[in-house]
Design a protein around this motif. Structure first.
Motif, mmCIF file in Angstrom:
data_model
loop_
_atom_site.group_PDB
_atom_site.id
_atom_site.type_symbol
_atom_site.label_atom_id
_atom_site.label_comp_id
_atom_site.label_asym_id
_atom_site.label_seq_id
_atom_site.Cartn_x
_atom_site.Cartn_y
_atom_site.Cartn_z
ATOM 1 N N THR A 163 0.831 -1.206 0.000
ATOM 2 C CA THR A 163 0.000 0.000 0.000
ATOM 3 C C THR A 163 0.866 1.257 0.000
ATOM 4 O O THR A 163 0.977 1.944 -1.018
ATOM 5 N N LEU A 164 1.489 1.570 1.126
ATOM 6 C CA LEU A 164 2.260 2.804 1.244
ATOM 7 C C LEU A 164 3.429 2.836 0.273
ATOM 8 O O LEU A 164 3.706 3.871 -0.354
ATOM 9 N N GLN A 165 4.127 1.720 0.125
ATOM 10 C CA GLN A 165 5.266 1.679 -0.792
ATOM 11 C C GLN A 165 4.834 1.966 -2.228
ATOM 12 O O GLN A 165 5.477 2.738 -2.950
ATOM 13 N N LYS A 166 3.730 1.373 -2.664
ATOM 14 C CA LYS A 166 3.259 1.585 -4.037
ATOM 15 C C LYS A 166 2.771 3.017 -4.251
ATOM 16 O O LYS A 166 2.959 3.590 -5.326
ATOM 17 N N LEU A 167 2.147 3.600 -3.222
ATOM 18 C CA LEU A 167 1.717 4.992 -3.344
ATOM 19 C C LEU A 167 2.908 5.918 -3.533
ATOM 20 O O LEU A 167 2.888 6.830 -4.375
ATOM 21 N N LEU A 168 3.978 5.693 -2.766
ATOM 22 C CA LEU A 168 5.158 6.553 -2.873
ATOM 23 C C LEU A 168 5.878 6.347 -4.193
ATOM 24 O O LEU A 168 6.335 7.314 -4.820
ATOM 25 N N LEU A 169 6.001 5.100 -4.639
ATOM 26 C CA LEU A 169 6.652 4.840 -5.920
ATOM 27 C C LEU A 169 5.888 5.498 -7.065
ATOM 28 O O LEU A 169 6.479 6.080 -7.976
ATOM 29 N N SER A 170 4.569 5.400 -7.008
ATOM 30 C CA SER A 170 3.751 6.023 -8.047
ATOM 31 C C SER A 170 3.927 7.538 -8.049
ATOM 32 O O SER A 170 3.994 8.175 -9.102
ATOM 33 N N THR A 171 4.038 8.113 -6.849
ATOM 34 C CA THR A 171 4.210 9.567 -6.748
ATOM 35 C C THR A 171 5.561 10.007 -7.302
ATOM 36 O O THR A 171 5.654 10.981 -8.066
ATOM 37 N N MET A 172 6.632 9.279 -6.950
ATOM 38 C CA MET A 172 7.975 9.679 -7.400
ATOM 39 C C MET A 172 8.160 9.467 -8.890
ATOM 40 O O MET A 172 8.912 10.195 -9.542
ATOM 41 N N ASN A 173 7.443 8.487 -9.451
ATOM 42 C CA ASN A 173 7.583 8.223 -10.884
ATOM 43 C C ASN A 173 6.755 9.164 -11.743
ATOM 44 O O ASN A 173 6.931 9.219 -12.955
ATOM 45 N N HIS A 174 5.809 9.899 -11.128
ATOM 46 C CA HIS A 174 4.923 10.774 -11.903
ATOM 47 C C HIS A 174 4.880 12.190 -11.320
ATOM 48 O O HIS A 174 3.864 12.856 -11.362
ATOM 49 N N GLN A 175 5.995 12.643 -10.763
ATOM 50 C CA GLN A 175 6.001 13.969 -10.152
ATOM 51 C C GLN A 175 5.861 15.090 -11.180
ATOM 52 O O GLN A 175 5.401 16.185 -10.859
ATOM 53 N N ASN A 176 6.225 14.846 -12.428
ATOM 54 C CA ASN A 176 6.188 15.901 -13.445
ATOM 55 C C ASN A 176 4.924 15.876 -14.293
ATOM 56 O O ASN A 176 4.802 16.651 -15.240
ATOM 57 N N VAL A 177 3.981 14.980 -13.949
ATOM 58 C CA VAL A 177 2.739 14.908 -14.708
ATOM 59 C C VAL A 177 1.871 16.102 -14.341
ATOM 60 O O VAL A 177 1.824 16.551 -13.193
ATOM 61 N N ALA A 178 1.124 16.641 -15.331
ATOM 62 C CA ALA A 178 0.382 17.885 -15.118
ATOM 63 C C ALA A 178 -0.747 17.749 -14.118
ATOM 64 O O ALA A 178 -1.119 18.716 -13.460
ATOM 65 N N PRO A 186 10.382 4.558 4.640
ATOM 66 C CA PRO A 186 10.767 4.718 3.226
ATOM 67 C C PRO A 186 11.971 5.669 3.158
ATOM 68 O O PRO A 186 11.990 6.697 3.826
ATOM 69 N N ILE A 187 12.957 5.322 2.335
ATOM 70 C CA ILE A 187 14.204 6.086 2.301
ATOM 71 C C ILE A 187 14.608 6.331 0.852
ATOM 72 O O ILE A 187 14.536 5.423 0.011
ATOM 73 N N GLN A 188 15.029 7.561 0.562
ATOM 74 C CA GLN A 188 15.719 7.871 -0.693
ATOM 75 C C GLN A 188 17.179 8.159 -0.348
ATOM 76 O O GLN A 188 17.481 9.149 0.311
ATOM 77 N N ALA A 221 18.460 6.223 -4.897
ATOM 78 C CA ALA A 221 17.716 4.953 -4.954
ATOM 79 C C ALA A 221 16.653 4.968 -3.857
ATOM 80 O O ALA A 221 16.870 5.522 -2.776
ATOM 81 N N PHE A 222 15.517 4.351 -4.150
ATOM 82 C CA PHE A 222 14.417 4.299 -3.184
ATOM 83 C C PHE A 222 14.455 2.956 -2.472
ATOM 84 O O PHE A 222 14.559 1.892 -3.096
ATOM 85 N N LEU A 223 14.366 3.005 -1.140
ATOM 86 C CA LEU A 223 14.392 1.799 -0.311
ATOM 87 C C LEU A 223 13.236 1.856 0.664
ATOM 88 O O LEU A 223 13.065 2.855 1.378
ATOM 89 N N PHE A 224 12.422 0.809 0.696
ATOM 90 C CA PHE A 224 11.314 0.731 1.651
ATOM 91 C C PHE A 224 11.634 -0.374 2.651
ATOM 92 O O PHE A 224 11.766 -1.549 2.280
ATOM 93 N N ILE A 269 14.840 -2.637 -2.442
ATOM 94 C CA ILE A 269 15.717 -1.622 -3.015
ATOM 95 C C ILE A 269 15.373 -1.488 -4.492
ATOM 96 O O ILE A 269 15.386 -2.481 -5.234
ATOM 97 N N GLU A 270 15.054 -0.281 -4.902
ATOM 98 C CA GLU A 270 14.655 -0.036 -6.282
ATOM 99 C C GLU A 270 15.788 -0.427 -7.228
ATOM 100 O O GLU A 270 16.930 -0.014 -7.083
ATOM 101 N N GLY A 271 15.466 -1.279 -8.185
ATOM 102 C CA GLY A 271 16.446 -1.730 -9.156
ATOM 103 C C GLY A 271 17.146 -3.009 -8.778
ATOM 104 O O GLY A 271 17.807 -3.629 -9.628
ATOM 105 N N LEU A 272 17.058 -3.444 -7.494
ATOM 106 C CA LEU A 272 17.703 -4.684 -7.064
ATOM 107 C C LEU A 272 16.691 -5.767 -6.709
ATOM 108 O O LEU A 272 16.791 -6.907 -7.147
ATOM 109 N N GLY A 273 15.684 -5.421 -5.875
ATOM 110 C CA GLY A 273 14.686 -6.413 -5.506
ATOM 111 C C GLY A 273 14.451 -6.479 -4.013
ATOM 112 O O GLY A 273 14.769 -5.535 -3.268
#
Length: 471
Positions: A78-93, A350-352, A356-359, A391-395
């Protein structure tokens, strides 16, 4: 006279009339075999169990807790997916919505240095309950030295009153919400007097206003509700809501400053005459209490403050059903992990770090569990810690640590793509432990580390023997 007694009912013509019925032979009773156990009815839910997945007593708070714990997804879903979605779409209008702005603020608060990571985890550990600080640490030490039932009772009464005192604002908000909901079940013709009394309740939370609220609730509002239920025999849903209202009124009552000081003095009296605590130490405890009552410590944590704002946004009507569900599940998970049945302290962060993003999630075995085992003669049992982090990119990584004094035994499960780095990983983990004053007796990598959810549920069922409440 006999002519006046006319029998009009005909006598049935039957061969059985006038005959003597023979005695029936009593059937033979088969004796019960004591070696056999009678099978329980499928509908019988008296609270007995023969397996962990068997349905418990429906009236049990423990049953409600376990069923919700099994159904509610974890923070990684839940929380991890919400944050990942936010960081991946921060520049969307379309990220200008209030919730997206709050999620962006939360994501920005996860950018941390090494020291900030440690500070945030320590903050969660030290403030996992409201009973933190020097005053309650002294009481914990006192309870370890003298664990008598009388001391536990005095301390428990004080803590109950302290909880009510520090939750006055939230309790009054809950009372207003419950009264509004209750009035929706009462007919309009009978509701006018109740609405008039509720409108007199002060909205302020100072001592004088709370005293006025208590008087009005106990002398006017609750008697009106009792009269309505008695007159209409309404024992439906309103009965449970009135019971919850009375519980909050009780919390408000025991949380008054006068009641808090009275229970604290009772505790001090026990400490003075039964534990021989010096007078200077008792005076220091009184000063700590007065400071906590009149100058409460203002706690601030950027990550948790931002998270609370996001969770409160779950009440917004313009949220999509998916986001609404994810936010509600996040709230439920955090509340369940703070239940009295949960045998671990749950930390999440959650850590940046280094772009890299780490939950991460950590479950630490509570000290109270070990104290009970020591009293039973079990010594030197290690404290268990369970870590899970993505860890984002590792697993996904999982780690189990058994800690005893300054010695640790560690098991690690990492993604398959890192198998070629096995020696380096184990060497670096050993060095990290050594730099922090721990001796790593064993660092093992394994591919079949048990699921943490199974380990947690097993510990939760063990907790069933210690605490249970039935309504």
């Amino acid at each position: 006279m006999l002519d006046n007694l006319r029998i009009t009912t005909p006598i049935p013509a039957s061969d059985h009339v006038g005959k003597v019925m023979p005695n029936k032979e009593t059937p033979t009773v088969i004796p019960t075999d004591p070696a056999k156990v009678t099978t329980r009815s499928q509908n019988d839910q008296s609270g007995q169990k023969n397996a962990l997945d068997l349905t418990w007593d429906n009236r049990s708070v423990f049953q409600k807790f376990t069923s919700q714990l099994q159904q509610t997804p974890g923070l990684a879903q839940t929380l991890q997916k919400l944050l990942l979605s936010t960081m991946n779409h921060q520049n969307v209008a379309n990220t200008a919505s209030p919730l997206n702005a709050l999620l962006t603020q939360l994501a920005n608060s996860t950018k941390m240095s090494k020291q900030e990571i440690i500070d945030h985890l320590v903050f969660q550990q030290e403030h996992s309950t409201k009973f933190s600080g020097e005053l309650f640490q002294i009481f914990r030490n006192l309870l370890k030295a003298d664990g008598s039932l009388e001391l536990r009772d005095c301390l428990g009464q004080f803590i109950k009153s302290y909880d009510g005192f520090t939750s006055t604002k939230e309790t009054m908000s809950a009372i207003f919400a419950q009264l509004k909901e209750i009035m929706g079940y009462i007919p309009q013709s009978y509701r006018q007097e109740l609405e008039q009394q509720v409108s007199l309740l002060p909205t302020a939370t100072d001592q004088e206003s709370i005293h006025s609220s208590l008087s009005l609730l106990k002398e006017k509002i609750l008697p009106l509700l009792g009269k309505y239920i008695s007159d209409f025999n309404d024992f439906g849903e309103i009965r449970g809501k009135v019971s919850l209202l009375m519980h909050n009124v009780s919390r408000l009552n025991v949380g008054s400053p006068e009641e808090l000081i009275s229970r604290f003095e009772t505790l001090m009296g026990y400490c003075q005459y039964k534990t021989n605590i010096p007078s200077l130490e008792l005076s220091r405890l009184r000063l700590l209490l007065m400071k906590g009552m009149h100058q409460p410590q203002q706690l601030k944590n950027d990550f948790l403050d931002a998270l609370i704002k996001v969770l409160f946004a779950s009440n917004q009507e313009n949220l999509s059903p998916t986001r609404q569900t994810m936010l509600n599940d996040t709230v439920n998970t955090i509340l369940l992990n703070n239940s009295v049945y949960m045998p671990f302290t749950h930390l999440f962060l959650p850590i940046q770090y280094n772009n890299a993003f780490l939950f991460s999630e950590i479950w630490i075995e509570k000290q109270e569990e070990r104290e009970g085992e020591k009293s039973a003669g079990i010594n030197n049992k290690p404290v268990n810690l369970y870590l899970a982090f993505d860890i984002e990119g590792l697993g996904h990584f999982k780690m189990s640590i058994a800690w005893n004094d300054n010695k640790v035994n560690c098991q690690l499960n990492y993604p398959d793509q890192l198998k070629t780095e096995d020696y380096t990983i184990r060497r670096d983990i050993t060095q990290i432990f050594a730099e922090n004053g721990f001796l790593a007796e064993s660092i093992n990598t394994t591919a079949d580390l048990s699921q943490f959810t199974d380990i947690l549920m097993k510990k939760v069922y063990e907790r069933k023997r210690e605490v249970d409440v039935t309504i």
